[in-house]
Design a protein around this motif. Structure first.
Motif, PDB file in Angstrom:
ATOM      1  N   GLY A  57       0.769  -1.234   0.000  1.00  0.00           N
ATOM      2  CA  GLY A  57       0.000   0.000   0.000  1.00  0.00           C
ATOM      3  C   GLY A  57       0.797   1.278   0.000  1.00  0.00           C
ATOM      4  N   ALA A  58       2.136   1.201   0.182  1.00  0.00           N
ATOM      5  CA  ALA A  58       2.917   2.434   0.245  1.00  0.00           C
ATOM      6  C   ALA A  58       2.888   3.186  -1.086  1.00  0.00           C
ATOM      7  CB  ALA A  58       4.357   2.119   0.647  1.00  0.00           C
ATOM      8  N   ILE A  59       3.133   2.482  -2.175  1.00  0.00           N
ATOM      9  CA  ILE A  59       3.125   3.151  -3.480  1.00  0.00           C
ATOM     10  C   ILE A  59       1.728   3.666  -3.785  1.00  0.00           C
ATOM     11  CG2 ILE A  59       3.401   2.818  -5.966  1.00  0.00           C
ATOM     12  CD1 ILE A  59       5.641   0.854  -5.382  1.00  0.00           C
ATOM     13  N   ALA A  81       6.815   7.553  -5.104  1.00  0.00           N
ATOM     14  CA  ALA A  81       5.484   7.333  -4.525  1.00  0.00           C
ATOM     15  C   ALA A  81       5.595   6.568  -3.212  1.00  0.00           C
ATOM     16  CB  ALA A  81       4.598   6.591  -5.514  1.00  0.00           C
ATOM     17  N   ALA A  82       6.483   5.575  -3.168  1.00  0.00           N
ATOM     18  CA  ALA A  82       6.664   4.798  -1.944  1.00  0.00           C
ATOM     19  C   ALA A  82       7.211   5.664  -0.816  1.00  0.00           C
ATOM     20  CB  ALA A  82       7.599   3.626  -2.204  1.00  0.00           C
ATOM     21  N   ALA A  83       8.135   6.551  -1.140  1.00  0.00           N
ATOM     22  CA  ALA A  83       8.725   7.419  -0.120  1.00  0.00           C
ATOM     23  C   ALA A  83       7.665   8.309   0.529  1.00  0.00           C
ATOM     24  CB  ALA A  83       9.823   8.278  -0.748  1.00  0.00           C
ATOM     25  N   VAL A  84       6.722   8.787  -0.275  1.00  0.00           N
ATOM     26  CA  VAL A  84       5.630   9.610   0.258  1.00  0.00           C
ATOM     27  C   VAL A  84       4.596   8.738   0.968  1.00  0.00           C
ATOM     28  CG1 VAL A  84       3.717  11.132  -0.376  1.00  0.00           C
ATOM     29  CG2 VAL A  84       5.953  11.409  -1.469  1.00  0.00           C
ATOM     30  N   ASP A 143      10.802  -0.266  -0.799  1.00  0.00           N
ATOM     31  CA  ASP A 143      10.658   0.113  -2.203  1.00  0.00           C
ATOM     32  C   ASP A 143      11.490   1.331  -2.583  1.00  0.00           C
ATOM     33  OD1 ASP A 143       8.673  -1.786  -3.247  1.00  0.00           O
ATOM     34  OD2 ASP A 143       7.348  -0.872  -1.774  1.00  0.00           O
ATOM     35  N   THR A 144      11.839   2.168  -1.601  1.00  0.00           N
ATOM     36  CA  THR A 144      12.542   3.407  -1.937  1.00  0.00           C
ATOM     37  C   THR A 144      13.990   3.161  -2.338  1.00  0.00           C
ATOM     38  OG1 THR A 144      13.142   3.804   0.381  1.00  0.00           O
ATOM     39  CG2 THR A 144      11.083   4.760  -0.402  1.00  0.00           C
ATOM     40  N   VAL A 145      14.554   2.005  -1.979  1.00  0.00           N
ATOM     41  CA  VAL A 145      15.956   1.745  -2.320  1.00  0.00           C
ATOM     42  C   VAL A 145      16.149   0.469  -3.125  1.00  0.00           C
ATOM     43  CG1 VAL A 145      16.819   2.985  -0.298  1.00  0.00           C
ATOM     44  CG2 VAL A 145      16.411   0.526  -0.138  1.00  0.00           C
TER      45      VAL A 145
END
Length: 376
Positions: A57-59, A81-84, A143-145
């Protein structure tokens, strides 16, 4: 009447929920769905069991704030998108769990975190400490890295591997479908499969891919594969829809129950088989295949007939039979460039001509996982 005592007996449960079960079609978090899920998790904690929540659900959660109309295809925008979205997701979990006096703890994993020995041990200690403190770990892939080359691929597989990592007694996979059907439920003629005891029960079953909303990375196919990984390691699995989470965790006969088909394996070997991508392949002769698969022996140079790929000592490689079918995966003890002159030669011969350093196995049996399809 309760028909699933193995669910009620579970003292440590991993619950996985997909993006489509937590977000709206527009991409924002659906707070009502998330609240209902947390209430079900809190019910398990009230019953005395520990819970690990693997949450996608992060993205998807990051799409609306960034005014993205749909999940981006390129990795960089997915990571943005994942970072936000990851912060928004964990913030909502934290608020909802606080209503039940429960604490959320974020755990973001990469493949390296669970395949390298020192990282794996640290991940295991982190989970144990969080659970000892009464925390609900909220797990997601980092997901961010993560890059396309070092990803778990989907959170269904991640959940199955986490279930083994934390020595869970039960894995519950939640999605937007209420169980496994023998065909597409939208066809109108499909029937729910209430129980799967082994591979034979899946013969002829048609499984679909990503849901219609396009928010997830998997579908029923990834959930069946995750169930196969978990049950092969001795962990029962319940597959159902997110609205039925409370009923499933209460032991009610909802969705599909996958019964264990194997016993628990050494933890790192399970990760080696299912959470790594091979850097190359070693082709074995028939005798070496029998030694590795049937006798669980180490792989020696004498049984190797070919080498493909560019790898260094310590990398995962696939061991393939004379037809090219993978039968095992292991951590190789030599660089790819070293192997050609060793092939077909005994360790005694190599030691005599090249020195004692070449007396070692190409893949030691303790760093070798026989693949399920080869051990049947």
């Amino acid at each position: 009447m309760t028909e699933r005592p193995e669910v009620l007996a579970a003292k440590r449960v991993v619950v996985k929920v997909g993006s489509s079960s937590l977000t709206t079609a527009a991409g924002g978090l659906d707070t009502e769905r998330l609240s209902a899920l947390v209430e079900a998790v809190a019910g398990v904690r009230r019953g005395g069991a520990e819970v690990v929540l693997v949450s996608s659900g992060a993205i998807a959660a990051g799409l609306a704030p960034l005014e993205m109309p749909r999940r981006p295809r390129d990795l960089a925008r997915q990571q943005a998108a994942a970072a936000v979205g990851q912060g928004l997701l964990v913030h909502r979990y934290t608020e909802e769990l606080a209503r039940f006096d429960l604490i959320a703890g974020q755990v973001l994993l990469t493949v390296d975190d669970v395949t390298r020995r020192s990282h794996y041990r640290n991940a295991s200690r982190t989970f144990e400490t969080l659970l000892d403190l009464g925390v609900i770990p909220i797990v997601n892939e980092n997901d961010t890295v993560a890059t396309s080359e070092i990803r778990f691929g989907d959170n269904d597989r991640l959940a199955a591997l986490v279930a083994h990592l934390v020595r869970a007694d039960l894995l519950v996979l939640l999605s937007d479908v209420d169980g496994l059907y023998d065909a597409n439920p939208a066809s109108g003629s499909a029937s729910l499969i209430p129980e799967v005891a082994g591979a034979d029960d899946l013969a002829g079953v048609q499984v679909g891919k990503t849901g219609a909303a396009g928010l997830g990375t998997g579908g029923m196919q990834t959930k069946v594969e995750a169930a196969r990984i978990a049950t092969g390691a001795g962990i029962p699995v319940v597959l159902t829809s997110a609205p039925q989470a409370g009923a499933a965790l209460a032991g009610e006969p909802v969705g599909t129950l996958f019964r264990p088909t194997g016993r628990r394996r050494p933890a790192r070997l399970l990760w080696l088989a299912h959470a790594t991508e091979p850097a190359g392949t070693l082709q074995l002769d028939a005798g070496a295949v029998r030694a590795v698969v049937e006798r669980r022996a180490s792989l020696l140079p004498a049984g190797i007939t070919g080498v493909r790929g560019s790898f260094v000592a310590g990398d995962p490689v696939d061991l393939v039979d004379p037809d090219g079918t993978p039968v095992a995966r292991g951590l190789v003890n030599y660089d790819a460039a070293e192997l050609p002159e060793l092939l077909g030669r005994s360790t005694r011969e190599l030691s005599a001509s090249l020195g004692s350093a070449y007396e070692r196995e190409v893949v030691h049996r303790d760093a070798l996982a026989v693949l399920a399809r080869a051990s049947r």
